[in-house]
Design a protein around this motif. Structure first.
Motif, mmCIF file in Angstrom:
data_model
loop_
_atom_site.group_PDB
_atom_site.id
_atom_site.type_symbol
_atom_site.label_atom_id
_atom_site.label_comp_id
_atom_site.label_asym_id
_atom_site.label_seq_id
_atom_site.Cartn_x
_atom_site.Cartn_y
_atom_site.Cartn_z
ATOM 1 N N ALA A 92 0.724 -1.205 -0.009
ATOM 2 C CA ALA A 92 -0.038 -0.072 -0.155
ATOM 3 C C ALA A 92 1.029 1.104 -0.099
ATOM 4 C CB ALA A 92 -0.825 0.144 1.185
ATOM 5 N N TYR A 93 0.785 1.969 -1.115
ATOM 6 C CA TYR A 93 1.750 3.150 -1.176
ATOM 7 C C TYR A 93 0.917 4.389 -0.788
ATOM 8 C CZ TYR A 93 5.150 0.410 -4.061
ATOM 9 O OH TYR A 93 6.021 -0.414 -4.444
ATOM 10 N N PRO A 94 1.459 5.429 -0.238
ATOM 11 C CA PRO A 94 0.848 6.673 0.201
ATOM 12 C C PRO A 94 -0.041 7.128 -0.934
ATOM 13 C CG PRO A 94 3.204 6.849 0.376
ATOM 14 C CD PRO A 94 2.891 5.658 -0.008
ATOM 15 N N PRO A 95 -1.079 7.773 -0.735
ATOM 16 C CA PRO A 95 -1.686 8.569 -2.155
ATOM 17 C C PRO A 95 -0.914 9.613 -2.371
ATOM 18 C CG PRO A 95 -2.754 9.086 -0.019
ATOM 19 C CD PRO A 95 -1.765 7.853 0.379
ATOM 20 N N GLU A 96 -1.123 9.825 -3.752
ATOM 21 C CA GLU A 96 -0.352 11.095 -4.304
ATOM 22 C C GLU A 96 -0.881 12.320 -3.624
ATOM 23 O OE1 GLU A 96 0.318 11.346 -8.745
ATOM 24 O OE2 GLU A 96 0.852 9.189 -8.631
ATOM 25 N N PRO A 97 0.035 13.385 -3.324
ATOM 26 C CA PRO A 97 -0.555 14.787 -2.615
ATOM 27 C C PRO A 97 -1.300 15.365 -3.930
ATOM 28 C CG PRO A 97 1.784 14.888 -3.240
ATOM 29 C CD PRO A 97 1.450 13.555 -3.305
ATOM 30 N N LEU A 98 -2.404 16.196 -3.308
ATOM 31 C CA LEU A 98 -3.028 17.182 -4.524
ATOM 32 C C LEU A 98 -2.205 18.123 -4.821
ATOM 33 C CD1 LEU A 98 -6.604 16.647 -2.642
ATOM 34 C CD2 LEU A 98 -6.057 15.400 -4.600
ATOM 35 N N LEU A 99 -2.472 18.702 -6.001
ATOM 36 C CA LEU A 99 -1.692 19.744 -6.429
ATOM 37 C C LEU A 99 -2.453 20.992 -5.840
ATOM 38 C CD1 LEU A 99 -1.647 19.037 -10.320
ATOM 39 C CD2 LEU A 99 0.272 18.772 -8.376
ATOM 40 N N PRO A 100 -1.761 21.989 -5.609
ATOM 41 C CA PRO A 100 -2.130 23.384 -5.047
ATOM 42 C C PRO A 100 -3.055 24.010 -5.884
ATOM 43 C CG PRO A 100 0.140 23.633 -5.637
ATOM 44 C CD PRO A 100 -0.164 22.106 -5.707
ATOM 45 N N ILE A 101 -4.053 24.863 -5.348
ATOM 46 C CA ILE A 101 -5.115 25.507 -6.205
ATOM 47 C C ILE A 101 -4.365 26.872 -6.394
ATOM 48 C CG2 ILE A 101 -7.093 26.346 -6.470
ATOM 49 C CD1 ILE A 101 -8.304 24.236 -4.414
ATOM 50 N N THR A 102 -4.171 27.212 -7.621
ATOM 51 C CA THR A 102 -3.516 28.418 -8.029
ATOM 52 C C THR A 102 -4.286 29.646 -8.406
ATOM 53 O OG1 THR A 102 -2.578 27.622 -10.058
ATOM 54 C CG2 THR A 102 -1.260 27.345 -8.235
ATOM 55 N N ASP A 103 -5.609 29.130 -9.229
ATOM 56 C CA ASP A 103 -6.529 29.953 -9.666
ATOM 57 C C ASP A 103 -7.869 29.763 -9.456
ATOM 58 O OD1 ASP A 103 -4.580 31.575 -11.139
ATOM 59 O OD2 ASP A 103 -4.278 30.203 -12.851
ATOM 60 N N PRO A 104 -8.373 29.889 -7.934
ATOM 61 C CA PRO A 104 -9.613 29.699 -7.562
ATOM 62 C C PRO A 104 -10.617 30.297 -8.473
ATOM 63 C CG PRO A 104 -8.591 31.234 -5.974
ATOM 64 C CD PRO A 104 -7.548 30.862 -7.050
ATOM 65 N N VAL A 105 -11.897 29.767 -8.636
ATOM 66 C CA VAL A 105 -13.085 30.448 -9.373
ATOM 67 C C VAL A 105 -14.281 30.327 -8.350
ATOM 68 C CG1 VAL A 105 -14.485 29.947 -11.326
ATOM 69 C CG2 VAL A 105 -12.099 29.209 -11.534
ATOM 70 N N GLU A 106 -14.692 31.505 -8.493
ATOM 71 C CA GLU A 106 -15.870 31.751 -7.488
ATOM 72 C C GLU A 106 -17.094 30.853 -8.041
ATOM 73 O OE1 GLU A 106 -18.338 35.167 -5.241
ATOM 74 O OE2 GLU A 106 -16.255 35.589 -5.880
ATOM 75 N N THR A 107 -17.757 30.240 -7.483
ATOM 76 C CA THR A 107 -18.973 29.451 -8.029
ATOM 77 C C THR A 107 -20.342 29.708 -7.473
ATOM 78 O OG1 THR A 107 -18.820 27.820 -6.248
ATOM 79 C CG2 THR A 107 -17.725 27.238 -8.152
ATOM 80 N N ARG A 108 -20.431 30.824 -6.604
ATOM 81 C CA ARG A 108 -21.665 31.409 -5.894
ATOM 82 C C ARG A 108 -21.473 32.452 -5.678
ATOM 83 N NH1 ARG A 108 -22.833 30.471 -0.287
ATOM 84 N NH2 ARG A 108 -20.665 29.618 0.737
ATOM 85 N N ALA A 109 -22.561 33.349 -5.435
ATOM 86 C CA ALA A 109 -22.420 34.889 -5.002
ATOM 87 C C ALA A 109 -22.078 34.807 -3.567
ATOM 88 C CB ALA A 109 -23.698 35.613 -5.276
ATOM 89 N N GLY A 110 -21.270 35.657 -3.204
ATOM 90 C CA GLY A 110 -20.881 35.837 -1.828
ATOM 91 C C GLY A 110 -21.804 36.685 -0.993
ATOM 92 N N PRO A 111 -21.675 37.134 0.246
ATOM 93 C CA PRO A 111 -22.731 37.840 1.064
ATOM 94 C C PRO A 111 -22.727 39.320 0.857
ATOM 95 C CG PRO A 111 -20.785 36.966 2.353
ATOM 96 C CD PRO A 111 -20.569 36.509 0.965
#
Length: 123
Positions: A92-111
């Motif tokens: 059992a090998y350790p899972p590969e690390p997730l890549l960092p999020i560099t360009d986030p996208v807003e998916t809903r309206a903020g408050p």
């Protein structure tokens, strides 16, 4: 004036001869130290060869098997069997690390937007 130049030249020759004499003895001392260090290295290498030979002798499989049988009550060591080894697919090998999020996208309206319970249409 000529006599003065002869005296200065003679003193310079004497000073250079004294310097060369000192350098000669310093070089000879350094060569003696190097020879001593090379002898120490040779001695340590031969000692290392003897230690490796002793290690190989002490780690013979038949000797280790006999030791495990003699000390079974104290150590509880079992002999190695081929069934104790697994396949590479079973590791059992350790899972590969997730890549960092560099360009986030807003998916809903903020408050702080003016929309009241309206759905936001994404392009």
């Amino acid at each position: 004036m000529r006599g003065f130049l002869y005296v200065i030249s003679a003193l310079a020759v004497v000073a250079l001869a004294f310097w060369a004499y000192q350098q000669n003895y310093a070089t000879q001392q350094a060569l003696r130290e190097v020879r001593g260090l090379q002898n120490d290295i040779a001695t340590q290498r031969s000692r290392l060869a003897v230690l490796r030979a002793e290690w190989a002798y002490l780690n013979r499989p038949d000797r280790l098997r006999d030791l495990t049988e003699i000390n079974f009550d104290r150590l509880g060591l079992l002999p190695l069997m081929p069934e104790q080894f697994g396949l590479v697919d079973q590791v059992a090998y350790p899972p590969e690390p997730l890549l960092p999020i560099t360009d986030p996208v807003e998916t809903r309206a903020g408050p702080d937007t003016d929309t009241d319970d309206e759905e936001v249409q994404l392009p």
